[in-house]
Scaffold this active site. Structure first.
Site, PDB file in Angstrom:
ATOM      1  N   ALA A 126      18.331   9.290  18.924  1.00 58.53           N
ATOM      2  CA  ALA A 126      18.324  10.402  17.965  1.00 58.53           C
ATOM      3  C   ALA A 126      19.223  10.089  16.777  1.00 58.53           C
ATOM      4  O   ALA A 126      20.168   9.314  16.876  1.00 58.53           O
ATOM      5  CB  ALA A 126      18.795  11.669  18.656  1.00 58.53           C
ATOM      6  N   PHE A 139       2.479  -6.080  12.586  1.00 56.73           N
ATOM      7  CA  PHE A 139       3.381  -5.192  13.330  1.00 56.73           C
ATOM      8  C   PHE A 139       4.842  -5.626  13.267  1.00 56.73           C
ATOM      9  O   PHE A 139       5.679  -5.082  13.975  1.00 56.73           O
ATOM     10  CB  PHE A 139       2.934  -5.109  14.796  1.00 56.73           C
ATOM     11  N   THR A 193       0.879  -1.182   0.000  1.00 55.40           N
ATOM     12  CA  THR A 193       0.000   0.000   0.000  1.00 55.40           C
ATOM     13  C   THR A 193       0.913   1.228   0.000  1.00 55.40           C
ATOM     14  O   THR A 193       0.995   1.939   1.001  1.00 55.40           O
ATOM     15  CB  THR A 193      -0.934   0.011   1.231  1.00 55.40           C
ATOM     16  N   LYS A 241       5.239   6.638   4.925  1.00 55.50           N
ATOM     17  CA  LYS A 241       3.968   6.599   4.188  1.00 55.50           C
ATOM     18  C   LYS A 241       2.767   6.531   5.139  1.00 55.50           C
ATOM     19  O   LYS A 241       1.720   7.104   4.860  1.00 55.50           O
ATOM     20  CB  LYS A 241       3.955   5.441   3.188  1.00 55.50           C
ATOM     21  N   ARG A 248       8.760  -6.128  12.410  1.00 52.85           N
ATOM     22  CA  ARG A 248       9.798  -5.200  11.947  1.00 52.85           C
ATOM     23  C   ARG A 248      10.758  -5.960  11.053  1.00 52.85           C
ATOM     24  O   ARG A 248      11.193  -7.063  11.421  1.00 52.85           O
ATOM     25  CB  ARG A 248      10.604  -4.638  13.122  1.00 52.85           C
ATOM     26  N   GLU A 249      11.108  -5.387   9.918  1.00 55.60           N
ATOM     27  CA  GLU A 249      12.123  -6.019   9.071  1.00 55.60           C
ATOM     28  C   GLU A 249      13.398  -6.137   9.899  1.00 55.60           C
ATOM     29  O   GLU A 249      13.722  -5.257  10.685  1.00 55.60           O
ATOM     30  CB  GLU A 249      12.376  -5.168   7.828  1.00 55.60           C
ATOM     31  N   ASN A 252       2.067   3.254  14.461  1.00 63.82           N
ATOM     32  CA  ASN A 252       3.216   3.718  13.674  1.00 63.82           C
ATOM     33  C   ASN A 252       3.437   5.224  13.829  1.00 63.82           C
ATOM     34  O   ASN A 252       4.572   5.678  13.951  1.00 63.82           O
ATOM     35  CB  ASN A 252       3.040   3.361  12.191  1.00 63.82           C
ATOM     36  N   CYS A 297       7.366   1.882   5.949  1.00 64.80           N
ATOM     37  CA  CYS A 297       6.137   2.051   6.743  1.00 64.80           C
ATOM     38  C   CYS A 297       5.961   3.449   7.334  1.00 64.80           C
ATOM     39  O   CYS A 297       5.011   4.138   6.979  1.00 64.80           O
ATOM     40  CB  CYS A 297       6.098   1.004   7.852  1.00 64.80           C
ATOM     41  N   LEU A 322      13.984   6.109  21.293  1.00 70.54           N
ATOM     42  CA  LEU A 322      14.465   7.425  21.734  1.00 70.54           C
ATOM     43  C   LEU A 322      15.869   7.698  21.208  1.00 70.54           C
ATOM     44  O   LEU A 322      16.540   8.598  21.681  1.00 70.54           O
ATOM     45  CB  LEU A 322      14.489   7.490  23.265  1.00 70.54           C
TER      46      LEU A 322
END
Ligand code: NAD
Length: 436
Positions: A257, A154, A86, A268, A156-157, A213, A265, A255
């Site tokens: 930085a 949900f 998508t 978009k 994660r790659e 997300n 994901c 968290l």
């Protein structure tokens, strides 16, 4: 149970193989003939740790098969998962649902008399299940027995198999007891292992994915803005994040930085959520700000280089890391795809290295004059500056003697804050991190 997955990408392939591992019989269908041919030979079309073994084991056990026939997949299964892409519609920022609608049409066309479920695993805006239901009715040409369920993914790659088999939660949105009972059976092995399987209504399930997300993207972006503030005021964002993260209400994850989030994901989904809100005349200010800050944050290494090297014309800039995060070959929306063209436009000469994402980066950067290397240290010969864009483990332990021998300049920009300033500076290199 007999399941099928339509769309064998990062999500469809991993979740399909994991469902087979859980004991179901799974058909994975994709219209990409090359992809299916590779999979039938045992060659993985994506890089994901442990996937090849998982697929091989389940194919051998007769629980997992691959086909280009969506018709076969629909006809031979009780539950059909749609896991097609998508992507962002670049003109509107909305989710492009054409693949989701195409699957709905096929599902409608090939449905039989028995009750069947179409499970939407793709990330889709709230209200999509309703639209998909209408498409199926129209395509079937008769009154049929089906339900559209929302079951957002949900994973994660990079940690996809573990994420699927040991999830924090599974979210399933249904509108009937019949569908709920079937989905309970699908996820029974995970529920038995103690993982929460949450049932809710379809619209809430659709929103949960975007809300999650967007919230995570907000957390990262908040840390990035604190880093930007640390740069102005003094203070070290790593210390600030540690102090914040010890508060159980905040937690230490997301968290870190750096030069912003990328991937297939967050960018978009954040944009699509803003558009969904707009469709209902709601201005989602927080998420709009996240999107704007992240777009700017991605370009930080370019601003730093301009400040330090003044003119980039003819300067050799080396990029380490092209994927949007480590442990994946996915380069979609990776900062490297924005920064490299900016370096080149400013007249720099760009050389790059990534442990696994080179092939995908070559496609995404087609037409750009980048020289790719098959080793990190091969890339840095005569470099004026080194920019780390992805936190691959091998970049955490740099051999500075080797680097000194090869590089012309002394500037290291650590876009992911993975190095220690004092340690880098003690070797004679100049270190620039993000808010550290
Ligand atoms: P992808 O682009 O890797 O894979 C999509 C696959 O669908 C492709 O192989 C394509 O050939 C196939 N396809 C398209 N139209 C088809 C059709 N009509 N019939 C059969 N196959 C078709 O996408 P992805 O990264 O796996 O993402 C899929 C969905 O899951 C997206 O909505 C995404 O937002 C969501 N999601 C992705 C991740 C992730 O980490 N990649 C995580 C959670 C959720």
């Amino acid at each position: 149970m007999k399941l099928s997955f339509i769309g064998v990408g990062y999500v469809g392939l991993v979740t399909g193989a994991c469902m087979a591992e859980m004991g179901h019989t799974v058909i994975c269908a994709d219209i990409d003939k090359k992809k299916i041919a590779k999979l039938r030979k045992g060659v993985m079309p994506i890089y994901e740790l442990g996937l090849e073994e998982l697929v091989a084991r389940n194919v051998k056990a007769g629980r997992l098969s691959f086909t280009t026939s969506v018709r076969d997949a629909v006809m031979k299964s009780e539950v059909v998962f749609s896991a097609v892409g998508t992507p962002e519609d670049k003109k509107t920022g909305r989710a492009d649902l054409r693949y989701v609608y195409a699957v709905a049409e096929s599902f409608g066309k090939y449905l039989g008399k028995d009750f069947k479920i179409l499970v939407n695993k793709s990330t889709v805006p709230v209200g999509t299940a309703e639209k998909v239901t209408k498409i199926i009715r129209k395509a079937s040409g008769k009154k049929i027995n089906f339900e559209v369920v929302s079951n957002p993914e949900f994973l994660r790659e990079g940690a996809a198999i573990d994420d699927f088999l040991k999830p924090d939660r599974v979210v399933v949105g249904t509108s009937s007891e019949q569908a709920r009972a079937i989905m309970e059976k699908v996820y029974q092995p995970l529920a038995k292992a103690g993982h929460p399987v949450m049932f809710t209504d379809v619209k809430s399930a659709e929103i949960i994915k975007y809300a999650s997300n967007a919230f995570l993207a907000t957390k990262i972006t908040f840390a990035n803005e604190i880093a930007n503030l640390c740069e102005l005021t003094g203070g070290n964002v790593k210390e600030v994040a540690r102090g914040m993260g010890l508060d159980a209400r905040i937690g230490n994850r997301f968290l870190l930085a750096g030069i912003g989030y990328g991937g297939s994901c967050f960018p978009k989904d954040v944009k699509a959520l803003i558009q969904t809100a707009k469709d209902y005349d709601y201005n989602f200010r927080v998420v709009s700000a996240v999107d704007a800050v992240n777009t700017k944050q991605k370009m930080k290494p370019f601003e730093i280089l301009k400040k330090r090297l003044k003119n980039l014309k003819g300067k050799k800039i080396v990029v380490w890391g092209l994927s949007f995060k480590p442990q994946t070959d996915d380069v979609r929306e990776a900062p490297a795809l924005y920064l490299i063209p900016a370096f080149l436009k400013a007249g720099a000469v760009v050389h790059a290295f990534d442990p696994v994402a080179e092939e995908n980066a070559k496609i995404a950067l087609a037409g750009q004059a980048v020289t790719f290397h098959d080793g990190a240290y091969n890339a840095v010969q005569d470099a004026d500056a080194l920019v780390i864009m992805t936190e691959w483990d091998e970049f955490r332990t740099i051999d500075f003697d080797k680097l000194k021998e090869s590089m012309k300049g002394k500037l290291i920009i650590d876009g992911r804050n993975i190095l220690d300033r004092a340690a880098v500076e003690s070797t004679g290199f100049e270190y620039v991190g993000i808010g550290v």
